[in-house]
Design an enzyme around this catalytic site. Structure first.
Site, PDB file in Angstrom:
ATOM      1  N   GLY A  54       0.829  -1.201   0.000  1.00  0.00           N
ATOM      2  CA  GLY A  54       0.000   0.000   0.000  1.00  0.00           C
ATOM      3  C   GLY A  54       0.854   1.237   0.000  1.00  0.00           C
ATOM      4  O   GLY A  54       2.087   1.172  -0.042  1.00  0.00           O
ATOM      5  N   GLU A  70      -0.567   0.246  -6.497  1.00  0.00           N
ATOM      6  CA  GLU A  70       0.237  -0.378  -5.449  1.00  0.00           C
ATOM      7  C   GLU A  70       0.359  -1.880  -5.675  1.00  0.00           C
ATOM      8  O   GLU A  70       1.435  -2.457  -5.506  1.00  0.00           O
ATOM      9  CB  GLU A  70      -0.375  -0.094  -4.076  1.00  0.00           C
ATOM     10  CG  GLU A  70      -0.300   1.360  -3.644  1.00  0.00           C
ATOM     11  CD  GLU A  70       1.121   1.806  -3.329  1.00  0.00           C
ATOM     12  OE1 GLU A  70       2.003   0.935  -3.176  1.00  0.00           O
ATOM     13  OE2 GLU A  70       1.348   3.029  -3.252  1.00  0.00           O
ATOM     14  N   GLU A  74       3.985  -4.150  -6.650  1.00  0.00           N
ATOM     15  CA  GLU A  74       4.516  -5.262  -5.871  1.00  0.00           C
ATOM     16  C   GLU A  74       4.479  -6.592  -6.615  1.00  0.00           C
ATOM     17  O   GLU A  74       5.255  -7.490  -6.313  1.00  0.00           O
ATOM     18  CB  GLU A  74       3.734  -5.407  -4.559  1.00  0.00           C
ATOM     19  CG  GLU A  74       3.760  -4.179  -3.667  1.00  0.00           C
ATOM     20  CD  GLU A  74       5.155  -3.833  -3.144  1.00  0.00           C
ATOM     21  OE1 GLU A  74       6.064  -4.676  -3.270  1.00  0.00           O
ATOM     22  OE2 GLU A  74       5.329  -2.731  -2.614  1.00  0.00           O
ATOM     23  N   PRO A  96      -7.170   7.401  15.185  1.00  0.00           N
ATOM     24  CA  PRO A  96      -6.186   8.497  15.209  1.00  0.00           C
ATOM     25  C   PRO A  96      -4.760   8.054  15.513  1.00  0.00           C
ATOM     26  O   PRO A  96      -3.806   8.689  15.068  1.00  0.00           O
ATOM     27  CB  PRO A  96      -6.715   9.412  16.316  1.00  0.00           C
ATOM     28  CG  PRO A  96      -8.178   9.138  16.358  1.00  0.00           C
ATOM     29  CD  PRO A  96      -8.328   7.681  16.041  1.00  0.00           C
ATOM     30  N   GLU A 127      11.607  -6.680   1.499  1.00  0.00           N
ATOM     31  CA  GLU A 127      11.261  -7.994   0.982  1.00  0.00           C
ATOM     32  C   GLU A 127       9.769  -8.008   0.673  1.00  0.00           C
ATOM     33  O   GLU A 127       8.993  -7.264   1.271  1.00  0.00           O
ATOM     34  CB  GLU A 127      11.582  -9.060   2.049  1.00  0.00           C
ATOM     35  CG  GLU A 127      11.394 -10.488   1.634  1.00  0.00           C
ATOM     36  CD  GLU A 127      11.746 -11.462   2.754  1.00  0.00           C
ATOM     37  OE1 GLU A 127      11.516 -12.674   2.560  1.00  0.00           O
ATOM     38  OE2 GLU A 127      12.221 -11.007   3.814  1.00  0.00           O
TER      39      GLU A 127
END
Length: 250
Positions: A54, A70, A74, A96, A127
């Site tokens: 992400g 994203e 990957e 929060p 990795e």
């Protein structure tokens, strides 16, 4: 005051800064077991911990585009294979204190597809790996990703009950036995072959016959299996319930 005057005097800095990220719970079946894509963080915060792929949503991106980007970074998936990935919004996570850097809200997505390639760690990751979901308890997870993963797995298991998305784990043509293997792998429960076959064929639009068969019979030299493709159903009625759910209803 008209809208132009209002916007000319509007000061965004008068409000606390909030950033938006996207995290992807990406699932695939490898070597007969359900795997999740994780990256090991190479930088603080949580350096050395495992995390979902992400990152920050770019100013010119919508949320789904950011999630696809994203995931592509990957996995190395190009556009020609990305269309086979099922991607849907899972939920929003905005505690929060979930990220020590600043107030960050993550819009998580769920993705799954067949035979996703070996991952390629991005520049900020030490990795990247497909890990069996049964081994996640041995990993230190960053942020609130343990919660996101749990909710993503439950969403995937539930959606297989009432939607035909199990077919997205398979090649375009498949046998009922292969489809049953998806259910068994994702649910983690063995299923009665005959009952499953009967249930699948009783659901309108779930699968449709291709008219073809496998080139060879089963491992014991049985007859060649019929091949099917996904039908046009969007919801399964009746639903295919998990064994535990069937027991609850009884």
């Amino acid at each position: 005051m008209d809208e132009q005057e209002f916007l000319a005097g509007y000061d965004p800095s008068a409000y606390p800064a909030v950033a938006v990220t996207t995290d992807v719970v990406a699932l695939t079946i490898r070597e007969g077991s359900l795997h999740l894509l994780l990256i090991r963080r190479g930088q603080p915060p949580y350096a050395g911990h495992w995390a979902l792929p992400g990152g920050f949503v770019q100013p010119d991106e919508d949320l789904a585009t950011g999630a696809r980007r994203e995931l592509a970074e990957e996995t190395g998936l190009g556009d020609e294979r990305m269309h086979r990935v099922h991607l849907e919004q899972l939920g929003s996570y905005g505690d929060p204190g979930r990220d020590p850097r600043m107030r960050i809200v993550s819009i998580a997505h769920l993705a799954f597809a067949p035979d996703l390639p070996d991952p390629v760690a991005a520049s900020d990751a030490a990795e990247a790996a497909w890990l069996p979901v049964t081994e996640l308890g041995n990993r230190q997870l960053a942020f609130d990703h343990a919660r996101i993963i749990d909710e993503g797995l439950e969403r995937a298991r539930a959606k297989l009950e009432y939607t035909p998305l199990a077919t997205r784990f398979l090649e375009p043509e498949f046998t009922i036995s292969e489809l049953r293997g998806v259910y068994e792998t994702v649910w983690g429960d063995p299923l009665h072959a005959g009952n499953f076959h009967r249930k699948v064929l009783s659901v309108p639009g779930f699968v449709e016959s291709t008219g073809a068969t496998t080139e060879r019979g089963g491992a014991r030299g049985g007859p060649r299996a019929k091949l099917y493709r996904a039908g046009d159903a969007r919801l399964l009625h009746p639903a295919l319930l998990r064994p535990a759910r069937e027991e609850e209803i009884r």
